[in-house]
Design an enzyme around this catalytic site. Structure first.
Site, short mmCIF file in Angstrom:
data_model
loop_
_atom_site.label_atom_id
_atom_site.label_comp_id
_atom_site.label_asym_id
_atom_site.label_seq_id
_atom_site.Cartn_x
_atom_site.Cartn_y
_atom_site.Cartn_z
N CYS A 17 0.85 -1.19 0.00
CA CYS A 17 0.00 0.00 0.00
C CYS A 17 0.89 1.24 0.00
O CYS A 17 2.08 1.16 0.22
CB CYS A 17 -0.83 0.04 1.27
SG CYS A 17 -1.90 -1.36 1.46
N ARG A 42 2.40 1.15 -5.82
CA ARG A 42 2.45 0.25 -4.66
C ARG A 42 1.11 -0.42 -4.39
O ARG A 42 1.00 -1.33 -3.57
CB ARG A 42 2.86 1.02 -3.40
CG ARG A 42 4.23 1.63 -3.45
CD ARG A 42 4.44 2.56 -2.26
NE ARG A 42 4.29 1.82 -1.03
CZ ARG A 42 5.28 1.19 -0.41
NH1 ARG A 42 6.49 1.21 -0.94
NH2 ARG A 42 5.10 0.55 0.70
N TRP A 92 -3.45 -1.89 -1.67
CA TRP A 92 -3.31 -3.16 -2.38
C TRP A 92 -3.93 -4.17 -1.43
O TRP A 92 -3.30 -4.56 -0.44
CB TRP A 92 -1.85 -3.48 -2.67
CG TRP A 92 -1.67 -4.77 -3.41
CD1 TRP A 92 -1.29 -5.97 -2.87
CD2 TRP A 92 -1.85 -5.01 -4.80
NE1 TRP A 92 -1.23 -6.93 -3.84
CE2 TRP A 92 -1.57 -6.38 -5.03
CE3 TRP A 92 -2.22 -4.22 -5.89
CZ2 TRP A 92 -1.65 -6.96 -6.30
CZ3 TRP A 92 -2.30 -4.80 -7.14
CH2 TRP A 92 -2.02 -6.14 -7.34
N ASN A 116 0.02 0.15 6.35
CA ASN A 116 0.57 -0.75 5.34
C ASN A 116 1.12 -1.93 6.11
O ASN A 116 1.89 -1.77 7.05
CB ASN A 116 1.71 -0.03 4.58
CG ASN A 116 2.34 -0.97 3.56
OD1 ASN A 116 1.76 -1.99 3.23
ND2 ASN A 116 3.52 -0.63 3.09
N GLY A 117 0.67 -3.14 5.75
CA GLY A 117 1.17 -4.33 6.45
C GLY A 117 0.04 -5.28 6.74
O GLY A 117 -1.05 -5.18 6.18
N GLU A 500 7.80 -20.12 -21.86
CA GLU A 500 7.85 -18.85 -21.12
C GLU A 500 9.13 -18.08 -21.47
O GLU A 500 9.11 -16.86 -21.64
CB GLU A 500 7.76 -19.09 -19.61
CG GLU A 500 7.83 -17.82 -18.77
CD GLU A 500 6.79 -16.76 -19.15
OE1 GLU A 500 5.80 -17.08 -19.86
OE2 GLU A 500 6.96 -15.60 -18.78
N LYS A 504 8.79 -14.34 -23.05
CA LYS A 504 9.46 -13.20 -22.39
C LYS A 504 10.35 -12.46 -23.38
O LYS A 504 10.35 -11.25 -23.47
CB LYS A 504 10.31 -13.69 -21.22
CG LYS A 504 9.78 -13.70 -19.85
CD LYS A 504 9.24 -12.51 -19.20
CE LYS A 504 7.80 -12.15 -19.27
NZ LYS A 504 6.73 -13.09 -19.26
N GLU A 507 8.15 -10.75 -26.25
CA GLU A 507 7.25 -9.64 -25.93
C GLU A 507 7.99 -8.38 -25.51
O GLU A 507 7.46 -7.29 -25.65
CB GLU A 507 6.24 -10.05 -24.85
CG GLU A 507 6.80 -10.28 -23.47
CD GLU A 507 5.68 -10.58 -22.47
OE1 GLU A 507 4.59 -10.03 -22.60
OE2 GLU A 507 5.93 -11.38 -21.56
N HIS A 523 12.46 -33.43 -36.08
CA HIS A 523 11.27 -33.83 -36.87
C HIS A 523 10.80 -32.70 -37.77
O HIS A 523 9.62 -32.62 -38.08
CB HIS A 523 10.17 -34.29 -35.91
CG HIS A 523 10.55 -35.49 -35.13
ND1 HIS A 523 10.63 -36.76 -35.66
CD2 HIS A 523 10.97 -35.60 -33.83
CE1 HIS A 523 11.02 -37.60 -34.74
NE2 HIS A 523 11.24 -36.95 -33.61
N LYS A 623 -1.34 -4.64 -19.73
CA LYS A 623 -1.03 -5.46 -18.55
C LYS A 623 -2.15 -6.46 -18.29
O LYS A 623 -1.91 -7.58 -17.90
CB LYS A 623 -0.84 -4.56 -17.31
CG LYS A 623 -0.46 -5.32 -16.05
CD LYS A 623 0.83 -6.08 -16.19
CE LYS A 623 1.12 -7.02 -15.05
NZ LYS A 623 2.24 -7.94 -15.31
#
Ligand code: AGP
Length: 628
Positions: A17, A42, A92, A116-117, A500, A504, A507, A523, A623
């Protein structure tokens, strides 16, 4: 400027947060809103402010959604909120879905508080306070802290002492900003485990979770120490210890601009988030382990023997999340011997999948808002199949609509390219595999406990060691800046990471690459290998090394240049005919996905960064893809 890849870089506790506080001569509201905007990286699912007027009246305004919605709410008020002392918060969510009520600040009769926490024992604190006559309105842990400080303030009639008394009771982590009605113009701050800075200039005093929020006012600050309460009033800052004695603190300065500060000194959010992976894995796994060190999902379907009834599992997701599913398939089938298939969410519902009432559909999503994944979830539910979502955003659609949800704790992921979210999705799938294997009788409790320990303790350490390879990877990446095509090959678990690795690189660097099971190249695709074709061979699976080495020889005989990513043990035992090698620390083959993922992310990052690409916001990408 601190070394962005050294110990100066700020990759402490994961950001959850944003806190801001202002006391000075101006109207605090614009300062609070501006400060919150610099802290939105955050956390951004809800926001709020509280302002204390000169006669000690605290007014609070808060809103679900981004800060713009809070600003709109403030603008719509007939009576404008004004006061020269205020606190603000951008959230958050960790306890309680995003909502107006759950937003901070939280209040009590004598105060307003932002936090925050995580207050681990908030439930027992609440029970005690209810017995003392308090009423609770939110689903948050923070409200308990606000009312607990109020409870002690009424007892000791001293704000600083009341905060210390409450801190003695609280278990967990916190950064608090508090205003007391009886002390207009003053802000009280204290912290444990979460960052909180206090600063001042000749006009005002500021508290903030992080440096970006103070840079408009000053570039010098105090990193508030634990066990200290700081009291700010205008430009005056005082520090008090538990005995009420004044304490001194070291003043620090920083020469970052706001953007550099938001990235904690790193050049991009992506590399900062890769460096957050150890803490993200640790937090994600540890929050799902019981006192006995065994998986504790807290969801009947997943903790009880209902889990054992599932005969087949479908993992459905998009992009990087789907690639985490490939790793999940490998470990679930290895440990639990339950068949798993992995589907691209955008295809799932159109292929009329064969779904049985004894199946389980697992949806993976960082954002929890990916339209294709949400549609797949709804298709599974419409077919009467139990759904489990593994999501990084509390209260998101995929989280809310699934029958069960397991949250990952990676904190906000800002870079469009997903990195730490992938790592924690893999970690949660490993934990799920352990639990399923237990319920299926394939692991006894001691074996399961040891695997959980390795996941929660050894894997973050392994990823820390992989991060130490960043400079080596950076110099190797220089050889790939002009390539146009590249192949990632691997066998066994390594082949599950190739897609992946390929995504990565594609992109963020815009270099075309393909992922191939190493045994499949001959093959057909090997016809594309010509002089100088770059091939990256992922080889952490010792039992498949000889096959990998013959595959490397195959491509090299046709002119390929090969980069091998392997472990110390394998490099010492085998003569790998690669042109370059990145050597991971020794790691159990089944757990190799974690350090290997970090290295393939570092490789993509360093190639893209050195090509001058917009690493955090690649062209054409969003995103969260909320359209089908
Ligand atoms: C990640 O690097 C990609 N940008 C993208 O593939 C992403 O993983 C995919 O869109 C799924 O997003 P989600 O995890 O939020 O559902």
């Amino acid at each position: 400027m601190p070394d962005p890849f050294g110990e100066d870089a700020d990759t402490g506790k994961l950001y959850m947060c944003g806190i801001i506080g202002y006391t000075g001569h101006k109207n605090s509201l614009p300062v609070l809103i501006e400060g919150l905007r610099t802290l939105e990286y955050r956390g951004y699912d809800s926001a709020g402010v509280a302002v204390c007027t000169a006669d000690g009246v605290i007014e609070t305004v808060k809103s679900k959604g981004r800060i713009d919605l809070l600003q709109e709410k403030l603008d719509s008020l007939e009576k404008k909120v004004e006061g020269s002392c205020g606190i603000g918060h951008t959230r958050w969510a960790t306890h309680g879905a995003p909502s107006d009520t759950n937003s901070h600040p939280h209040t009590a009769p004598s105060l307003a508080l932002v936090h925050n926490g995580i207050i681990e024992n908030y439930a027992e604190i609440e029970e005690m306070l209810v017995r003392e006559g308090y009423t609770f309105y939110s689903e948050t842990d923070t409200e308990a802290a606000a009312k607990l400080i109020d409870y002690y303030y009424k007892k000791v009639n001293d704000p600083v002492l009341a905060m210390f008394e409450a801190a003695d009771v609280i278990r967990g982590s916190y950064a608090f900003g508090v205003m007391f009605c009886d002390f207009p113009g003053k802000i009280f701050a204290m912290r444990k485990d979460n960052p909180l800075i206090v600063a001042s200039n000749d006009e005002c005093g500021i508290i903030a979770s992080d440096i970006p929020a103070i840079l408009k006012h000053t570039n010098s600050y105090y990193q508030l120490e634990e066990g200290i309460v700081s009291v700010l009033c205008g430009s005056a800052i005082e520090f008090f210890d538990r005995t009420g004695k004044k304490a001194d603190q070291k003043r620090l300065t920083v020469d970052w601009n706001v953007e550099q500060a938001q990235k904690g000194g790193f050049p991009h959010f992506m590399i900062k988030e890769i460096h957050e992976e150890p803490e993200a894995i640790r937090q994600t796994v540890s929050t799902r382990l019981g006192e006995d060190g065994l998986p504790l999902f807290g969801v009947h379907e997943l903790d009880g023997d209902k889990l054992g009834k599932f005969k087949s599992i479908h993992i459905v997701a998009c992009g990087t999340a789907m690639h985490a599913g490939l790793v999940g398939k490998a470990i679930i089938e290895k440990l639990a011997r339950v068949s798993v298939d992995v589907d691209v969410a955008s295809e799932f519902r159109y292929r009329d999948p064969i779904l049985d009432p004894d199946d389980l559909v697992i949806l993976l999503s960082q954002s929890g808002e990916t339209a294709d994944t949400l549609a797949a979830l709804r298709h599974a539910k419409a077919n009467g199949v139990c759904t489990l979502s593994i999501v990084n955003v509390i209260g998101s659609s995929v989280a809310r609509e699934a029958d069960c949800v397991l949250y990952t704790w990676a904190g906000p992921e800002i870079s469009v390219a997903s990195t730490k979210a992938y790592s924690v999705q893999c970690a949660m799938l490993y934990l799920f595999a352990i639990q399923l294997a237990r319920v299926k009788g394939r692991l006894d409790d001691d074996e399961a406990r040891e695997l959980c320990r390795r996941l929660c303790e050894d894997m973050p350490a392994q990823v820390e060691k992989a991060l130490e390879l960043s400079r080596d990877v950076e110099s190797i990446a220089r050889n790939y800046l002009a390539v146009e095509n590249l192949f990632f090959i691997g066998r066994g678990l390594d082949s599950a990471l190739c897609p992946e690795a390929s995504l990565k690189l594609k992109e963020i660097s815009y270099i075309h690459s393909e992922a191939y099971a190493a045994g499949e190249l001959k093959h057909g695709t090997i016809s594309l290998i010509i002089e100088g074709t770059p091939v990256v061979a992922l080889m952490t699976q010792e039992r498949l090394c000889e096959k990998m080495i013959s595959g490397i020889r195959e491509v090299k005989s046709r002119g390929a240049t090969v980069l091998a990513v392997t472990t110390k043990e394998i490099a010492e035992k085998y003569n790998i005919p690669a042109d370059n090698t990145v050597i991971l620390d020794n790691v159990d083959a089944d757990f190799a996905a974690f350090p290997l993922a970090t290295v393939i992310q570092l490789f993509a990052y360093h190639v893209a960064a050195q090509r001058g690409c917009d690493v955090d916001k690649p062209r054409n990408l969003a995103k969260s893809v909320t359209v089908e």
